[in-house]
Design a protein around this motif. Sequence first.
Motif, short mmCIF file in Angstrom:
data_model
loop_
_atom_site.label_atom_id
_atom_site.label_comp_id
_atom_site.label_asym_id
_atom_site.label_seq_id
_atom_site.Cartn_x
_atom_site.Cartn_y
_atom_site.Cartn_z
N ARG A 240 -10.64 0.62 1.83
CA ARG A 240 -10.38 1.74 0.92
C ARG A 240 -9.13 1.48 0.09
NH1 ARG A 240 -11.65 7.50 3.91
NH2 ARG A 240 -13.48 6.79 5.07
N ALA A 241 -9.12 2.09 -1.08
CA ALA A 241 -7.93 2.09 -1.94
C ALA A 241 -7.89 3.44 -2.64
CB ALA A 241 -7.99 0.96 -2.96
N ASN A 242 -6.70 3.90 -2.94
CA ASN A 242 -6.49 5.16 -3.62
C ASN A 242 -5.93 4.86 -5.01
OD1 ASN A 242 -6.49 8.08 -3.41
ND2 ASN A 242 -4.28 7.94 -3.53
N VAL A 243 -6.55 5.44 -6.04
CA VAL A 243 -6.17 5.12 -7.42
C VAL A 243 -6.01 6.41 -8.21
CG1 VAL A 243 -6.87 3.82 -9.48
CG2 VAL A 243 -7.63 3.05 -7.24
N THR B 112 -0.59 -2.77 3.21
CA THR B 112 -1.87 -2.41 3.80
C THR B 112 -1.66 -1.67 5.12
OG1 THR B 112 -2.01 -4.56 4.91
CG2 THR B 112 -3.08 -4.37 2.77
N TYR B 113 -2.70 -0.93 5.49
CA TYR B 113 -2.68 -0.25 6.79
C TYR B 113 -3.98 -0.55 7.51
CZ TYR B 113 -1.62 3.01 10.44
OH TYR B 113 -1.33 3.55 11.67
N GLY C 68 7.59 1.43 7.49
CA GLY C 68 6.24 1.41 6.96
C GLY C 68 5.96 2.54 5.99
N ASP C 69 4.85 2.43 5.31
CA ASP C 69 4.33 3.47 4.42
C ASP C 69 3.08 3.99 5.12
OD1 ASP C 69 3.64 5.13 2.35
OD2 ASP C 69 3.08 3.53 0.96
N LEU C 70 3.29 4.97 6.00
CA LEU C 70 2.29 5.32 6.99
C LEU C 70 1.49 6.57 6.64
CD1 LEU C 70 4.51 4.80 10.18
CD2 LEU C 70 3.13 3.11 8.94
N TYR D 141 -1.11 -0.50 -1.61
CA TYR D 141 -0.47 -0.85 -2.87
C TYR D 141 -0.67 -2.33 -3.15
CZ TYR D 141 3.29 -1.19 -6.37
OH TYR D 141 4.01 -1.40 -7.52
N LEU D 142 -1.04 -2.63 -4.37
CA LEU D 142 -1.15 -4.02 -4.84
C LEU D 142 -0.57 -4.05 -6.24
CD1 LEU D 142 -2.19 -6.97 -4.76
CD2 LEU D 142 -4.37 -6.09 -5.64
N TYR D 143 0.38 -4.95 -6.44
CA TYR D 143 0.95 -5.10 -7.78
C TYR D 143 1.23 -6.57 -8.05
CZ TYR D 143 3.75 -4.65 -11.95
OH TYR D 143 4.21 -4.78 -13.25
N ILE D 144 0.88 -7.00 -9.25
CA ILE D 144 1.17 -8.35 -9.73
C ILE D 144 2.14 -8.23 -10.90
CG2 ILE D 144 0.20 -10.45 -10.75
CD1 ILE D 144 -0.75 -10.03 -7.86
#
Length: 181
Positions: free
Chosen positions: A136-139, A89-90, A59-61, A103-106
């Motif tokens: 939440r999201a981090n950008v 997602t977490y 995971g990316d924890l 993380y979201l990537y297309i």
Amino acid sequence: MVLKKMIPSVWETKRLTIKDLTEEEIPTAQKLYDQGSFIHQWDGGSLDKEYVYRCFTVGDLPPNGLNEQFKIQVIRMQETGLIVGLLTTYHGYPTPETFYINYLYIDKEYHKQGLGQEVVNELLDILKQTKYNEVRANVAIKNWAALRFWTKLGLNTIQGIFGDKEHGVDHYADIEVIKYL
């Protein structure tokens, strides 16, 4: 801590199927992650050649995070079955009521077709049926396209700004955005 309901292992939008990553899909998913590595010009990071494998195995924890609360999913076009995106997602960070989009990537070949927006809108609908009260999201602050994307989808409350205190070519900071459900 009581674990909130996880998002489904398989879910759909009008044009897409989103499902948990399988081991066979790791190389394809890593290529997508590599393709999105241009973001590191804005966040100061570097390409992680083992990111997808690491997400699949451990995971990316967040700090003190648990693998069973993490998900890595591939995004496929329903019509062709082609993997066109990646979502990590977490569930439950930094509070049990928080759902975190890591993380979201297309795929760049599918940009500007509304696929990312389609994924997030359906995800928000799914989350409204759970007991999460925020997403939440981090950008990276320098990633203007992503900031526009997330704020357009309602993640427009700033939770915090993290990173370098001064602006500069070799200085980086992130902004954490929230949408209350």
